[in-house]
Design a protein around this motif. Structure first.
Motif, short mmCIF file in Angstrom:
data_model
loop_
_atom_site.label_atom_id
_atom_site.label_comp_id
_atom_site.label_asym_id
_atom_site.label_seq_id
_atom_site.Cartn_x
_atom_site.Cartn_y
_atom_site.Cartn_z
N PRO A 46 74.81 2.80 -53.60
CA PRO A 46 73.82 3.62 -54.20
C PRO A 46 72.92 2.56 -55.02
O PRO A 46 71.63 2.68 -55.38
CB PRO A 46 74.35 4.44 -55.17
CG PRO A 46 75.79 4.12 -55.30
CD PRO A 46 76.06 3.36 -54.14
N THR A 47 73.49 1.44 -55.39
CA THR A 47 72.62 0.29 -56.11
C THR A 47 73.64 -1.05 -55.97
O THR A 47 74.82 -1.24 -55.68
CB THR A 47 72.75 0.66 -57.67
OG1 THR A 47 72.21 -0.24 -58.24
CG2 THR A 47 74.11 1.01 -58.32
N ASP A 48 72.80 -1.96 -56.20
CA ASP A 48 73.48 -3.30 -56.31
C ASP A 48 73.82 -3.93 -57.73
O ASP A 48 74.25 -4.90 -57.71
CB ASP A 48 72.46 -4.35 -55.48
CG ASP A 48 72.43 -4.05 -53.98
OD1 ASP A 48 73.21 -3.78 -53.36
OD2 ASP A 48 71.20 -4.37 -53.63
N ASP A 49 73.25 -3.17 -58.77
CA ASP A 49 73.09 -3.67 -59.80
C ASP A 49 74.34 -3.21 -60.94
O ASP A 49 74.90 -3.85 -61.95
CB ASP A 49 71.73 -3.07 -60.75
CG ASP A 49 70.67 -3.40 -60.00
OD1 ASP A 49 70.61 -4.42 -59.35
OD2 ASP A 49 69.53 -2.77 -60.18
N ASP A 50 75.03 -2.13 -60.55
CA ASP A 50 76.14 -1.72 -61.40
C ASP A 50 77.55 -1.34 -60.64
O ASP A 50 77.64 -0.71 -59.87
CB ASP A 50 75.59 -0.26 -62.02
CG ASP A 50 76.40 0.20 -63.10
OD1 ASP A 50 77.71 -0.13 -63.06
OD2 ASP A 50 75.84 1.03 -63.87
N GLU A 51 78.27 -2.31 -60.74
CA GLU A 51 79.56 -2.21 -60.21
C GLU A 51 80.27 -0.82 -60.38
O GLU A 51 81.01 -0.35 -59.61
CB GLU A 51 80.50 -3.58 -60.47
CG GLU A 51 79.85 -4.78 -59.84
CD GLU A 51 80.61 -5.69 -60.36
OE1 GLU A 51 81.91 -5.75 -60.50
OE2 GLU A 51 80.14 -7.11 -60.39
N GLU A 52 80.24 -0.46 -61.59
CA GLU A 52 80.97 0.84 -62.01
C GLU A 52 80.44 2.12 -61.14
O GLU A 52 81.09 2.67 -60.72
CB GLU A 52 80.67 1.16 -63.56
CG GLU A 52 81.53 2.19 -63.94
CD GLU A 52 81.65 2.57 -65.60
OE1 GLU A 52 81.89 3.62 -65.95
OE2 GLU A 52 81.23 1.60 -66.10
N VAL A 53 79.01 2.09 -61.02
CA VAL A 53 78.36 3.06 -60.24
C VAL A 53 78.92 3.02 -58.76
O VAL A 53 79.13 4.20 -58.10
CB VAL A 53 77.02 3.09 -60.05
CG1 VAL A 53 76.35 4.14 -59.33
CG2 VAL A 53 76.65 3.24 -61.83
N VAL A 54 79.04 1.95 -58.04
CA VAL A 54 79.37 1.65 -56.90
C VAL A 54 80.86 1.99 -56.85
O VAL A 54 81.17 2.67 -55.64
CB VAL A 54 79.06 0.24 -56.35
CG1 VAL A 54 79.69 -0.19 -55.03
CG2 VAL A 54 77.61 -0.16 -56.47
N ALA A 55 81.53 1.61 -57.60
CA ALA A 55 83.10 2.05 -57.52
C ALA A 55 83.42 3.47 -57.61
O ALA A 55 83.97 4.23 -56.77
CB ALA A 55 83.94 1.62 -58.57
N ASP A 56 82.52 4.32 -58.39
CA ASP A 56 82.49 5.67 -58.22
C ASP A 56 82.14 6.21 -57.40
O ASP A 56 82.64 7.22 -56.72
CB ASP A 56 81.76 6.15 -59.80
CG ASP A 56 82.67 6.03 -61.21
OD1 ASP A 56 83.47 5.67 -61.28
OD2 ASP A 56 81.77 6.19 -62.32
N TRP A 57 80.92 5.65 -56.77
CA TRP A 57 80.34 6.15 -55.57
C TRP A 57 81.53 6.27 -54.40
O TRP A 57 81.62 7.12 -53.92
CB TRP A 57 79.28 5.22 -55.07
CG TRP A 57 78.62 5.57 -53.89
CD1 TRP A 57 79.01 5.02 -52.55
CD2 TRP A 57 77.74 6.83 -53.40
NE1 TRP A 57 78.36 5.40 -51.54
CE2 TRP A 57 77.59 6.63 -52.02
CE3 TRP A 57 77.03 7.64 -53.97
CZ2 TRP A 57 76.77 7.28 -51.24
CZ3 TRP A 57 76.03 8.51 -53.26
CH2 TRP A 57 76.18 8.34 -51.87
N LYS A 58 82.20 4.87 -54.39
CA LYS A 58 83.26 4.90 -53.51
C LYS A 58 84.46 5.59 -53.40
O LYS A 58 84.96 6.02 -52.44
CB LYS A 58 83.59 3.44 -53.21
CG LYS A 58 82.37 2.59 -52.45
CD LYS A 58 82.67 1.30 -52.11
CE LYS A 58 81.50 0.48 -51.81
NZ LYS A 58 81.69 -0.50 -50.77
N GLU A 59 84.75 5.94 -54.64
CA GLU A 59 85.83 6.71 -54.95
C GLU A 59 85.62 8.58 -54.89
O GLU A 59 86.47 9.01 -54.26
CB GLU A 59 86.26 6.42 -56.34
CG GLU A 59 87.70 7.36 -56.71
CD GLU A 59 88.08 6.91 -58.12
OE1 GLU A 59 89.34 7.80 -58.42
OE2 GLU A 59 87.80 6.04 -58.81
N PHE A 60 84.43 8.72 -55.26
CA PHE A 60 84.19 10.11 -55.56
C PHE A 60 83.24 10.77 -54.34
O PHE A 60 83.32 11.94 -54.10
CB PHE A 60 83.76 10.57 -56.88
CG PHE A 60 84.67 10.28 -57.91
CD1 PHE A 60 85.86 10.71 -57.97
CD2 PHE A 60 84.59 9.39 -58.80
CE1 PHE A 60 86.83 10.56 -58.87
CE2 PHE A 60 85.33 8.89 -59.89
CZ PHE A 60 86.47 9.58 -59.91
#
Length: 168
Positions: A46-60
């Motif tokens: 969903p973004t290249d900027d925020d690793e936490e957002v990407v991790a949440d995306w991949k998990e949830f």
């Protein structure tokens, strides 16, 4: 191949060998697990900027999307398994009757397949080159030509579904 709409189903009828081959290929062509480029196209971060957002995306989020895509592939595969052979003037053709409520599933799987075909084989660019005359059809090669036909057959079915079953 003819596509028609009945009261409780839509039908792919008088499917010849080439079209049948392309339809049988549909579940595999739409399976993004067969294509790293396709998976990146279908399931981008969903973004290249925020690793936490990407991790949440991949998990949830991503697992739920993948589950829905797998379910869609299963439904289309089962519909294809219900195909019947018909004798049409001595030619052996195929017919598939698909429940109306599978239209969006088919549309989604066809769309996935077209996106993946384009990512893997740059079909849209090849079509443009043919359209503007930058490339001669005889220079394409048989495999590329068949991929373009497959891309267009899937698109024609999508157009039928969108026009007849999905507009409200």
């Amino acid at each position: 191949m003819r596509v028609s709409l009945e009261s409780d189903h839509w039908m792919l009828d008088e499917i010849g060998d080439v079209e049948w081959f392309m339809l049988v290929q549909l579940p595999e062509a739409a399976d993004f697990n067969q294509s790293e480029k396709g998976k990146k196209r279908i399931l981008p971060d969903p973004t290249d900027d925020d690793e936490e957002v990407v991790a949440d995306w991949k998990e949830f989020v991503q697992p739920e999307i993948e589950t829905q895509f797998k379910e869609n592939l299963r439904i289309v595969s089962e519909d294809l398994d219900q195909a019947e052979e018909i004798d049409h003037g001595g030619a052996q053709l195929h017919r598939i009757q698909v429940p109306v409520d599978h239209a969006e599933t088919w549309y989604s799987v066809l769309n996935q397949a077209r996106l993946i075909l384009n990512e893997e084989h740059n079909i849209a660019n090849a079509e443009y080159e043919l359209f503007v005359g930058e490339q001669n059809p005889t220079e394409l090669g048989e495999k590329r030509w068949l991929l373009m036909v497959q891309y267009r057959v899937y698109g024609a079915i999508q157009e039928f579904l969108l026009t007849n079953l999905m507009e409200g």
